[in-house]
Design a protein around this motif. Structure first.
Motif, PDB file in Angstrom:
ATOM      1  N   GLN A 128       0.812  -1.210   0.000  1.00 17.97           N
ATOM      2  CA  GLN A 128       0.000   0.000   0.000  1.00 17.97           C
ATOM      3  C   GLN A 128       0.846   1.261   0.000  1.00 17.97           C
ATOM      4  OE1 GLN A 128      -3.396   0.005  -0.373  1.00 17.97           O
ATOM      5  NE2 GLN A 128      -2.985  -2.174  -0.701  1.00 17.97           N
ATOM      6  N   LEU A 129       2.086   1.146   0.438  1.00 18.60           N
ATOM      7  CA  LEU A 129       2.959   2.315   0.525  1.00 18.60           C
ATOM      8  C   LEU A 129       3.631   2.630  -0.807  1.00 18.60           C
ATOM      9  CD1 LEU A 129       4.542   4.472   2.192  1.00 18.60           C
ATOM     10  CD2 LEU A 129       6.243   2.688   2.650  1.00 18.60           C
ATOM     11  N   VAL A 130       4.050   1.603  -1.524  1.00 22.12           N
ATOM     12  CA  VAL A 130       4.855   1.782  -2.738  1.00 22.12           C
ATOM     13  C   VAL A 130       3.961   1.804  -3.965  1.00 22.12           C
ATOM     14  CG1 VAL A 130       6.751   0.881  -4.126  1.00 22.12           C
ATOM     15  CG2 VAL A 130       6.794   0.617  -1.626  1.00 22.12           C
ATOM     16  N   ARG A 131       4.020   2.913  -4.707  1.00 22.44           N
ATOM     17  CA  ARG A 131       3.218   3.054  -5.927  1.00 22.44           C
ATOM     18  C   ARG A 131       3.900   2.382  -7.106  1.00 22.44           C
ATOM     19  NH1 ARG A 131       2.215   6.977 -10.394  1.00 22.44           N
ATOM     20  NH2 ARG A 131       4.407   7.557 -10.098  1.00 22.44           N
ATOM     21  N   LYS A 132       5.177   2.750  -7.359  1.00 19.97           N
ATOM     22  CA  LYS A 132       5.956   2.158  -8.442  1.00 19.97           C
ATOM     23  C   LYS A 132       7.376   1.908  -7.959  1.00 19.97           C
ATOM     24  CE  LYS A 132       3.383   3.935 -12.423  1.00 19.97           C
ATOM     25  NZ  LYS A 132       3.481   4.594 -13.761  1.00 19.97           N
ATOM     26  N   LEU A 133       8.055   0.997  -8.650  1.00 18.03           N
ATOM     27  CA  LEU A 133       9.355   0.510  -8.202  1.00 18.03           C
ATOM     28  C   LEU A 133      10.353   0.528  -9.359  1.00 18.03           C
ATOM     29  CD1 LEU A 133      10.816  -0.957  -5.777  1.00 18.03           C
ATOM     30  CD2 LEU A 133       9.941  -3.094  -6.751  1.00 18.03           C
ATOM     31  N   ILE A 134      11.557   1.055  -9.087  1.00 17.66           N
ATOM     32  CA  ILE A 134      12.634   1.052 -10.081  1.00 17.66           C
ATOM     33  C   ILE A 134      13.812   0.312  -9.468  1.00 17.66           C
ATOM     34  CG2 ILE A 134      14.155   2.474 -11.514  1.00 17.66           C
ATOM     35  CD1 ILE A 134      12.006   4.774 -10.891  1.00 17.66           C
ATOM     36  N   ASP A 217      15.243 -18.401  -2.490  1.00 18.93           N
ATOM     37  CA  ASP A 217      13.881 -17.915  -2.283  1.00 18.93           C
ATOM     38  C   ASP A 217      12.953 -18.814  -3.102  1.00 18.93           C
ATOM     39  OD1 ASP A 217      11.681 -16.440  -1.577  1.00 18.93           O
ATOM     40  OD2 ASP A 217      12.056 -14.815  -2.999  1.00 18.93           O
ATOM     41  N   PRO A 218      12.565 -19.931  -2.504  1.00 16.33           N
ATOM     42  CA  PRO A 218      11.761 -20.914  -3.258  1.00 16.33           C
ATOM     43  C   PRO A 218      10.517 -20.288  -3.875  1.00 16.33           C
ATOM     44  CG  PRO A 218      12.441 -21.810  -1.133  1.00 16.33           C
ATOM     45  CD  PRO A 218      12.798 -20.349  -1.118  1.00 16.33           C
ATOM     46  N   GLY A 219      10.365 -20.542  -5.160  1.00 16.48           N
ATOM     47  CA  GLY A 219       9.205 -20.002  -5.856  1.00 16.48           C
ATOM     48  C   GLY A 219       9.245 -18.505  -6.062  1.00 16.48           C
ATOM     49  N   HIS A 220      10.417 -17.899  -5.803  1.00 11.61           N
ATOM     50  CA  HIS A 220      10.565 -16.436  -5.962  1.00 11.61           C
ATOM     51  C   HIS A 220       9.455 -15.708  -5.203  1.00 11.61           C
ATOM     52  CE1 HIS A 220      13.648 -17.077  -9.010  1.00 11.61           C
ATOM     53  NE2 HIS A 220      12.852 -17.944  -9.576  1.00 11.61           N
ATOM     54  N   ALA A 221       9.300 -16.065  -3.930  1.00  7.58           N
ATOM     55  CA  ALA A 221       8.185 -15.540  -3.132  1.00  7.58           C
ATOM     56  C   ALA A 221       8.210 -14.021  -3.035  1.00  7.58           C
ATOM     57  CB  ALA A 221       8.223 -16.158  -1.730  1.00  7.58           C
ATOM     58  N   ILE A 222       9.397 -13.428  -2.882  1.00  6.01           N
ATOM     59  CA  ILE A 222       9.464 -11.968  -2.757  1.00  6.01           C
ATOM     60  C   ILE A 222       9.054 -11.299  -4.065  1.00  6.01           C
ATOM     61  CG2 ILE A 222      11.056 -10.017  -2.485  1.00  6.01           C
ATOM     62  CD1 ILE A 222      12.460 -11.568  -0.312  1.00  6.01           C
ATOM     63  N   LEU A 223       9.608 -11.768  -5.176  1.00  9.90           N
ATOM     64  CA  LEU A 223       9.255 -11.166  -6.463  1.00  9.90           C
ATOM     65  C   LEU A 223       7.772 -11.359  -6.775  1.00  9.90           C
ATOM     66  CD1 LEU A 223      12.341 -12.205  -8.638  1.00  9.90           C
ATOM     67  CD2 LEU A 223      11.873  -9.967  -7.615  1.00  9.90           C
ATOM     68  N   ARG A 224       7.238 -12.522  -6.431  1.00 11.15           N
ATOM     69  CA  ARG A 224       5.824 -12.794  -6.709  1.00 11.15           C
ATOM     70  C   ARG A 224       4.904 -11.926  -5.849  1.00 11.15           C
ATOM     71  NH1 ARG A 224       5.244 -17.880  -9.321  1.00 11.15           N
ATOM     72  NH2 ARG A 224       6.922 -17.951 -10.881  1.00 11.15           N
ATOM     73  N   ALA A 225       5.432 -11.472  -4.700  1.00 14.06           N
ATOM     74  CA  ALA A 225       4.622 -10.626  -3.815  1.00 14.06           C
ATOM     75  C   ALA A 225       4.602  -9.174  -4.274  1.00 14.06           C
ATOM     76  CB  ALA A 225       5.156 -10.704  -2.386  1.00 14.06           C
ATOM     77  N   ILE A 226       5.473  -8.820  -5.198  1.00 12.67           N
ATOM     78  CA  ILE A 226       5.539  -7.441  -5.699  1.00 12.67           C
ATOM     79  C   ILE A 226       4.550  -7.289  -6.847  1.00 12.67           C
ATOM     80  CG2 ILE A 226       7.001  -5.729  -6.830  1.00 12.67           C
ATOM     81  CD1 ILE A 226       9.409  -6.996  -5.359  1.00 12.67           C
ATOM     82  N   ARG A 227       3.498  -6.523  -6.612  1.00  9.84           N
ATOM     83  CA  ARG A 227       2.461  -6.341  -7.620  1.00  9.84           C
ATOM     84  C   ARG A 227       2.563  -4.986  -8.311  1.00  9.84           C
ATOM     85  NH1 ARG A 227       1.372 -11.205  -8.391  1.00  9.84           N
ATOM     86  NH2 ARG A 227      -0.422 -10.505  -9.623  1.00  9.84           N
ATOM     87  N   GLN A 228       3.419  -4.114  -7.781  1.00 10.63           N
ATOM     88  CA  GLN A 228       3.525  -2.770  -8.335  1.00 10.63           C
ATOM     89  C   GLN A 228       4.191  -2.794  -9.710  1.00 10.63           C
ATOM     90  OE1 GLN A 228       4.659  -3.855  -5.419  1.00 10.63           O
ATOM     91  NE2 GLN A 228       4.371  -2.359  -3.779  1.00 10.63           N
ATOM     92  N   PRO A 229       3.858  -1.836 -10.578  1.00  9.91           N
ATOM     93  CA  PRO A 229       4.615  -1.680 -11.822  1.00  9.91           C
ATOM     94  C   PRO A 229       6.088  -1.469 -11.493  1.00  9.91           C
ATOM     95  CG  PRO A 229       2.630  -0.333 -11.862  1.00  9.91           C
ATOM     96  CD  PRO A 229       2.759  -0.851 -10.463  1.00  9.91           C
ATOM     97  N   LEU A 253       8.535 -11.044 -11.966  1.00  9.69           N
ATOM     98  CA  LEU A 253       7.660  -9.954 -11.529  1.00  9.69           C
ATOM     99  C   LEU A 253       6.406  -9.926 -12.394  1.00  9.69           C
ATOM    100  CD1 LEU A 253      10.444  -7.279 -11.049  1.00  9.69           C
ATOM    101  CD2 LEU A 253       8.898  -8.056  -9.226  1.00  9.69           C
ATOM    102  N   SER A 254       5.275  -9.588 -11.785  1.00 10.24           N
ATOM    103  CA  SER A 254       4.002  -9.660 -12.510  1.00 10.24           C
ATOM    104  C   SER A 254       3.789  -8.502 -13.469  1.00 10.24           C
ATOM    105  CB  SER A 254       2.843  -9.705 -11.508  1.00 10.24           C
ATOM    106  OG  SER A 254       2.787  -8.510 -10.744  1.00 10.24           O
ATOM    107  N   ASN A 255       4.515  -7.377 -13.248  1.00 10.31           N
ATOM    108  CA  ASN A 255       4.269  -6.190 -14.070  1.00 10.31           C
ATOM    109  C   ASN A 255       5.577  -5.424 -14.244  1.00 10.31           C
ATOM    110  OD1 ASN A 255       3.231  -3.986 -15.411  1.00 10.31           O
ATOM    111  ND2 ASN A 255       1.855  -3.336 -13.764  1.00 10.31           N
ATOM    112  N   ALA A 256       6.494  -5.984 -15.027  1.00 11.10           N
ATOM    113  CA  ALA A 256       7.842  -5.419 -15.129  1.00 11.10           C
ATOM    114  C   ALA A 256       8.216  -5.086 -16.564  1.00 11.10           C
ATOM    115  CB  ALA A 256       8.869  -6.385 -14.549  1.00 11.10           C
TER     116      ALA A 256
END
Length: 291
Positions: A128-134, A217-229, A253-256
């Protein structure tokens, strides 16, 4: 943006902005804020061993022409008090505490190198805090790194005017010329420069980065949790955190979006600063695509 905002922004650069301080959670954080007073702030998360004055003014000042930009020293770094943690998770908690102290409800994050690892942790845990990520010149948890070998090689080049020249740039004449120009820009500020805290920062940071990449990080859990563009950026010849990391992140990543700069190393964003700023602006200003 009002005329007053523009005038205020024009008068302040990374080289001239006062270093400010805000205290809480047992830490006194040092930071500089540039750009207009309104808009989603872009918070910069710095590389291994770097402080506020290790950022390239050409990047920071250009990004701050149309948005608030905040560069800060995380715990124990530069003029911030506290102890530098030896793990990414604690670094992320400290960064979140800093953002909370500034009372920011929504931010964009630009994480470079180790800062990119911290940015991933924050984005995964605080959607909820992060809008977009670079993410620039960085690696996913369990990724590939060659930190110690590259550092040893760079510091063996005693003829280099600064270790960042062999660390961040390739051996080509064009890259080396860009590297020298970057070093000149980074040294313009003379008054109130940030401080280098030596091994008290680099030892725990090295452990944090190496451990991050050595921990599966089995299953890339951290990357999969990142939904931000997310905009993923790398240099084609990054020897510290190879470009294969960027490709791997962009796939999970889901939106990269992935950008790979030519004939460039770990400091691709400094070598190709005009192009990098243009790409970042386009990415941050784009409206989200409806699902």
């Amino acid at each position: 943006m009002t005329k007053r905002d523009i005038a205020s922004q024009d008068a302040t650069t990374l080289e001239t902005a006062p270093t400010r301080y805000i205290e809480g959670h047992g830490i006194r954080f040092a930071y500089r804020r540039l750009g207009p007073a309104t808009g989603t702030p872009l918070v910069l998360l710095q590389h291994f061993s770097g402080n506020i004055d290790a950022w390239d003014p050409a990047v920071v000042n250009a990004l701050a022409t149309d948005r608030p930009v905040i560069a800060f020293d995380n715990a124990g770094v530069g003029r911030s008090t506290g102890q530098t943690p030896d793990n990414v998770e604690a670094m992320a908690r400290d960064a979140i505490n800093f953002v909370d102290l500034l009372d920011l409800s929504k931010v964009d994050l630009l994480g470079f190198s180790l800062g990119g690892c911290v940015a991933q942790q924050i984005a995964a845990e605080h959607g909820q805090l992060v809008r977009k990520l670079i993410l620039v010149g960085t690696a996913p948890k369990g990724g590939e790194e060659h930190l110690l070998a590259v550092l040893q090689d760079a510091f063996s080049k005693t003829d280099a005017p600064d270790p960042r020249l062999p660390l961040f740039f390739t051996t080509s004449p064009a890259s080396q010329s860009s590297g020298l120009a970057f070093l000149k820009r980074a040294k313009v500020r003379q008054d109130d420069r940030d401080t280098d805290n030596g091994s008290a920062v680099t030892d725990p940071q090295a452990k944090a980065l190496i451990t991050w990449c050595a921990t599966p990080d089995p299953g890339h859990a951290i990357l999969r949790a990142i939904r931000q563009p997310t905009l993923v950026v790398s240099g084609s010849h990054d020897t510290m955190l190879p470009a294969s990391n960027a490709y791997a992140m962009s796939r999970e990543l889901s939106n990269a979006q992935l950008v790979l700069y030519p004939d460039s190393g770990h400091g691709a964003l400094f070598q190709h600063h005009e192009m990098f700023v243009s790409h970042v602006r386009t990415f941050l200003d784009a409206q989200p695509v409806a699902a």
